[in-house]
Design a protein around this motif. Structure first.
Motif, PDB file in Angstrom:
ATOM      1  N   TYR A 128      44.233  29.655  33.764  1.00 40.44           N
ATOM      2  CA  TYR A 128      44.293  28.070  33.687  1.00 40.44           C
ATOM      3  C   TYR A 128      45.594  27.776  34.274  1.00 40.44           C
ATOM      4  N   TYR A 175      38.627  36.475  30.936  1.00 41.46           N
ATOM      5  CA  TYR A 175      40.081  36.729  31.008  1.00 41.46           C
ATOM      6  C   TYR A 175      40.717  37.288  29.587  1.00 41.46           C
ATOM      7  N   ARG A 192      37.903  37.378  27.032  1.00 44.76           N
ATOM      8  CA  ARG A 192      37.101  36.576  26.561  1.00 44.76           C
ATOM      9  C   ARG A 192      36.048  36.525  27.647  1.00 44.76           C
ATOM     10  N   HIS A 247      33.720  31.202  30.658  1.00 46.72           N
ATOM     11  CA  HIS A 247      33.055  30.082  29.981  1.00 46.72           C
ATOM     12  C   HIS A 247      33.951  28.762  30.722  1.00 46.72           C
ATOM     13  N   HIS A 250      34.518  24.888  29.241  1.00 47.89           N
ATOM     14  CA  HIS A 250      35.122  24.247  28.117  1.00 47.89           C
ATOM     15  C   HIS A 250      34.306  23.014  28.157  1.00 47.89           C
ATOM     16  N   GLU A 276      31.461  25.397  24.302  1.00 50.88           N
ATOM     17  CA  GLU A 276      31.692  26.227  25.659  1.00 50.88           C
ATOM     18  C   GLU A 276      30.144  26.581  26.176  1.00 50.88           C
TER      19      GLU A 276
END
Ligand code: BEZ
Ligand code: FE
Length: 275
Positions: free
Chosen positions: A155, A189, A211, A214, A216, A230
């Motif tokens: 991110y 990630y 994870r 996805h 959000h 998600e």
């Protein structure tokens, strides 16, 4: 004189909160005491273990800051965050899923359809869908708050090579409740593993920190319940082992090739519950 013993300490501690005026707060506190005591009794908790637990909480507090909540991560890896999401989900509506730590209030507003690709490397894809109410009516006043990671799995807050607010936006749906976001295919990630929530709790279980990829979304519309959720990529290898238990079958979607788009498309119908 009171005589506090093993067989009456729980009742005494519970009763000590009888005077809390707000009924819900009283229930939350008294149930907390009940369940903490039941846990200690069931496990025959020792002094050493109790001290270790308190030291763990101190470490979690020490590493937390305005930008990092280790307690939130602890809640995630224990499945508590997802349990609260599931408790708040309404049958018939799109289920909720974890907010995670990378949402920031006040993302830039963009046009609908949106194009977030800019200079980002990675596979260009289209996320598009429709927001409607429980009876199928389009919610033309709905807004979306959207964020995702980049092709390197990071991110923007974790990565100096990305501009601020990269791969995030807010938008208004159109009169038919539709939205479209041209973007980069997000990647799987690993959640942060450098703090006590991960390395003091999880590794002995042999769990994965990954994870699945996805998007959000926070979806809001007047007179409807706000949805924090998600959307997952059906081709992702980590769908069955999400480190924070966020995957629900209704949130897993395939990218399809369609004649009306020049890139793979993920389509989603979002149903908001009435408020
Ligand atoms: C995330 O989705 O970004 C996330 C969720 C929980 C913990 C860490 C990251
Ligand atoms: Fe995320």
């Amino acid at each position: 004189m009171s005589d506090i013993r093993l067989d009456n300490i729980t009742a005494a501690a519970v009763a000590s909160f009888d005077g809390v005026p707000d009924a819900r707060r009283r229930e939350l506190l008294q149930q907390l005491v009940q369940h903490l005591h039941a846990y200690a009794k069931a496990t025959r908790l020792t002094h050493d273990e109790w001290r270790a637990a308190l030291a763990f909480l101190h470490r979690a507090g020490d590493i937390s800051s305005a930008n990092r909540s280790e307690f939130s991560l602890l809640s995630d890896v224990l499945g508590l965050s997802s349990l609260v999401d599931l408790l708040a989900s309404t049958p018939g509506a799109t289920p909720g899923s974890v907010l995670g730590p990378f949402h920031t209030v006040g993302s830039p507003w963009c046009e609908n359809p949106a194009d977030l690709t800019r200079d980002n490397p990675g596979e260009v894809v289209l996320l598009r869908g429709r927001v409607h109410g429980p009876q199928g009516q389009p919610l033309s006043d709905a807004t979306l708050d959207f964020w995702q990671n980049a092709a390197n799995g990071l991110y923007w807050q974790m990565d100096d090579s990305q501009p601020p607010d990269n791969l995030r936006c807010q938008l208004k749906v159109d009169a038919a409740g539709r939205f479209a976001i041209r973007t980069i295919r997000p990647q799987p990630y690993q959640i942060p593993t450098d703090g006590p929530a991960w390395h003091d709790v999880v590794p002995s279980a042999g769990r994965s920190a990954w994870r699945p990829a996805h998007y959000h979304l926070i979806v809001q519309a007047p007179a409807h319940r706000t949805l924090v959720t998600e959307l997952f990529d059906a081709a992702d290898p980590y769908l069955a082992s999400d480190a924070v238990f966020g995957v629900r079958a209704a949130l897993v979607r395939r990218y399809e090739t369609t004649p009306d788009a020049d890139v793979p498309v993920m389509d989603i119908d979002i149903v908001l519950a009435a408020a």
